[in-house]
Design an enzyme around this catalytic site. Structure first.
Site, PDB file in Angstrom:
ATOM      1  N   GLY A 117      98.793 -47.562  56.776  1.00  0.00           N
ATOM      2  CA  GLY A 117      99.659 -47.765  57.939  1.00  0.00           C
ATOM      3  C   GLY A 117     101.121 -47.859  57.518  1.00  0.00           C
ATOM      4  O   GLY A 117     101.993 -47.181  58.079  1.00  0.00           O
ATOM      5  N   ASP A 140      90.787 -52.447  49.895  1.00  0.00           N
ATOM      6  CA  ASP A 140      89.700 -51.521  50.269  1.00  0.00           C
ATOM      7  C   ASP A 140      89.547 -50.363  49.270  1.00  0.00           C
ATOM      8  O   ASP A 140      88.511 -49.705  49.253  1.00  0.00           O
ATOM      9  CB  ASP A 140      89.955 -50.936  51.665  1.00  0.00           C
ATOM     10  CG  ASP A 140      90.086 -52.006  52.727  1.00  0.00           C
ATOM     11  OD1 ASP A 140      89.613 -53.135  52.496  1.00  0.00           O
ATOM     12  OD2 ASP A 140      90.675 -51.716  53.787  1.00  0.00           O
ATOM     13  N   MET A 182      84.458 -57.000  53.378  1.00  0.00           N
ATOM     14  CA  MET A 182      85.492 -56.180  54.031  1.00  0.00           C
ATOM     15  C   MET A 182      85.406 -54.726  53.536  1.00  0.00           C
ATOM     16  O   MET A 182      84.476 -54.363  52.850  1.00  0.00           O
ATOM     17  CB  MET A 182      86.860 -56.769  53.749  1.00  0.00           C
ATOM     18  CG  MET A 182      87.178 -57.994  54.562  1.00  0.00           C
ATOM     19  SD  MET A 182      88.878 -58.491  54.256  1.00  0.00           S
ATOM     20  CE  MET A 182      89.129 -59.639  55.597  1.00  0.00           C
ATOM     21  N   ARG A 288      90.541 -61.660  50.031  1.00  0.00           N
ATOM     22  CA  ARG A 288      91.934 -61.229  49.898  1.00  0.00           C
ATOM     23  C   ARG A 288      92.855 -62.339  49.415  1.00  0.00           C
ATOM     24  O   ARG A 288      94.011 -62.090  49.084  1.00  0.00           O
ATOM     25  CB  ARG A 288      92.422 -60.776  51.274  1.00  0.00           C
ATOM     26  CG  ARG A 288      92.618 -59.320  51.371  1.00  0.00           C
ATOM     27  CD  ARG A 288      92.867 -58.846  52.744  1.00  0.00           C
ATOM     28  NE  ARG A 288      93.856 -59.544  53.523  1.00  0.00           N
ATOM     29  CZ  ARG A 288      94.062 -59.291  54.816  1.00  0.00           C
ATOM     30  NH1 ARG A 288      93.334 -58.385  55.430  1.00  0.00           N
ATOM     31  NH2 ARG A 288      94.973 -59.933  55.481  1.00  0.00           N
TER      32      ARG A 288
HETATM   33  O1  F6P Z   1      92.585 -53.298  54.843  1.00  0.00           O
HETATM   34  C1  F6P Z   1      92.335 -54.520  54.276  1.00  0.00           C
HETATM   35  C2  F6P Z   1      91.476 -55.376  55.156  1.00  0.00           C
HETATM   36  O2  F6P Z   1      91.258 -56.593  54.480  1.00  0.00           O
HETATM   37  C3  F6P Z   1      90.175 -54.736  55.609  1.00  0.00           C
HETATM   38  O3  F6P Z   1      89.190 -54.762  54.620  1.00  0.00           O
HETATM   39  C4  F6P Z   1      89.859 -55.564  56.836  1.00  0.00           C
HETATM   40  O4  F6P Z   1      89.099 -54.837  57.785  1.00  0.00           O
HETATM   41  C5  F6P Z   1      91.212 -55.841  57.397  1.00  0.00           C
HETATM   42  O5  F6P Z   1      92.146 -55.698  56.360  1.00  0.00           O
HETATM   43  C6  F6P Z   1      91.343 -57.203  58.025  1.00  0.00           C
HETATM   44  O6  F6P Z   1      92.606 -57.324  58.558  1.00  0.00           O
HETATM   45  P1  F6P Z   1      93.200 -58.634  59.214  1.00  0.00           P
HETATM   46  O7  F6P Z   1      94.048 -59.271  58.182  1.00  0.00           O
HETATM   47  O8  F6P Z   1      93.984 -58.117  60.361  1.00  0.00           O
HETATM   48  O9  F6P Z   1      92.064 -59.521  59.634  1.00  0.00           O
END
Ligand code: F6P
Length: 364
Positions: A117, A140, A182, A288
């Protein structure tokens, strides 16, 4: 020669972002560059600019820190991706305002650290005459233009450790445990984390699964006295003939995934009533959060230094990438919206099958 560099982090956060910033700033300052960091991604370019000075004091001690000292957003005025491979044009007035900020602050070049993005937005900036360099980021690991993104290895570590812990309790109780990971529309995190964490079943978007086949697999295990089954489920996994489970639809940006493992648990209970005791664990943002591991720190530092190399070589409109053992550069235009998917016939999937892991389908 650009002298004042703007830096921003966009999209979801990821272990290693601070290490990229620290590496870029440390190596750049020693060559006479100045840096400012825009806050909350491209949003920091609006309203005259929301930024901090990135001097040596600002980046001292941040290399091992999780998250991003610059903060980030994956929604807002600059959302340029609304789905898998689907782009969105950002309003002209938003660009004009951002360009004005960059001119007023005398920023010669912008380094945008982010996922698909953020890079799509970076590409649109380039068309407004902004010198921009992209650095790919995502846990990812789904960008085709680079062999690896930082954050992935740390995410895999966390999944593997969690799955190992879940296995001991699953064994003790003889339960079926679904562990949701994820990864959005690709199964890299689930595949690698699942293999390393000792999963018995791995369900990924690239290999549609069948509920009945999973039930048969669990039954077979029980016949050979293995009463527990740990199932690694990618949040984007899809049952054969069904649509992807979406947790919530987004007005701007991408839909939020998650919750498929509850759906699977429910379906298994319905198809095999009272046969298995099932539990669900959604790992979510644990994957994350926290510090990057050593591999991700080094990759992040190489990407940060690579961004400085790109600035020096005037590779504007390019993204830093890892190809084989080397850091190299590809045009952002060629890098965006190209997802790298798991090949169901790849050697790593074959290895997983070879050691007895089931992928929820007997077709491949
Ligand atoms: O793209 C990284 C990611 O952690 C994906 O694996 C997951 O679907 C998404 O971001 C979650 O995003 P958010 O922080 O908006 O919950």
């Amino acid at each position: 020669m650009p002298k004042r560099i703007g830096v921003l982090t966009g999209g979801g956060d990821c272990p290693g972002l601070n290490a990229v910033v620290a590496s870029l700033v440390k190596s750049g300052i020693s060559e006479g560059y100045q840096f400012i960091g825009f806050k909350k991604g491209f949003e920091g370019l609006l309203d005259g600019g929301d930024y901090i000075n990135l001097d040596l004091d600002a980046v001292r001690g941040i290399t091992h820190l999780g998250g991003t000292i610059l903060q980030t957003v994956n929604r807002g005025h600059f959302s340029s991706k609304i789905g898998h491979g689907i782009g969105k044009k950002i309003e002209k007035t938003i660009f004009e305002e951002s360009v004005k900020t960059l001119r007023e602050l005398e920023v010669d070049c912008l380094v945008a650290i982010g996922g698909d993005g953020t890079l799509s937005t970076a590409y649109q900036f380039e068309k407004y005459g902004i010198k921009i360099i992209g650095v790919p980021k995502t846990i990812d690991n789904d960008l085709e233009a680079t062999d690896k993104t930082f954050g992935f290895s740390t995410g895999v570590d966390i999944i593997a450790e969690s799955m190992g812990r879940i296995q001991t309790t699953a064994v003790s109780h003889g339960r079926v445990v679904l562990v949701e990971t994820m990864g959005r529309n690709t199964g890299w995190l689930t595949l690698y984390g699942g293999i390393a964490g000792g999963a018995d079943v791995i369900l990924i978007p690239e290999i549609p699964f069948e509920y009945q086949k999973i039930i048969e697999f669990i039954r077979e295990r029980r016949l050979s006295d293995r009463y527990y089954t740990v199932i690694a489920v990618a949040e984007g996994a899809i049952a054969k003939g069904e649509k992807q489970t979406v947790r919530s639809k987004a007005k701007d940006g991408e839909n939020q995934l998650g919750g498929i493992s509850y759906q699977i648990a429910h379906k298994l209970e319905k198809l095999a009533p009272e046969e298995f005791e099932i539990r669900v664990v959604v790992l979510g943002h644990l994957q994350r959060g926290g510090s990057p591991n050593a591999e991700d720190i080094i990759l992040s530092q190489r990407f940060g230094f690579g961004a400085l190399t790109a600035i020096k070589k005037h590779f504007f409109g390019y993204m830093v990438t890892l190809k084989g053992q080397n850091i190299t550069f590809v045009p952002i235009s060629e890098a965006v919206r190209r997802l790298k998917k798991v090949d169901p016939n790849s050697e790593v999937v074959k290895t997983a099958k070879g050691i007895g892991i089931f992928f929820g389908s007997t077709e491949l």
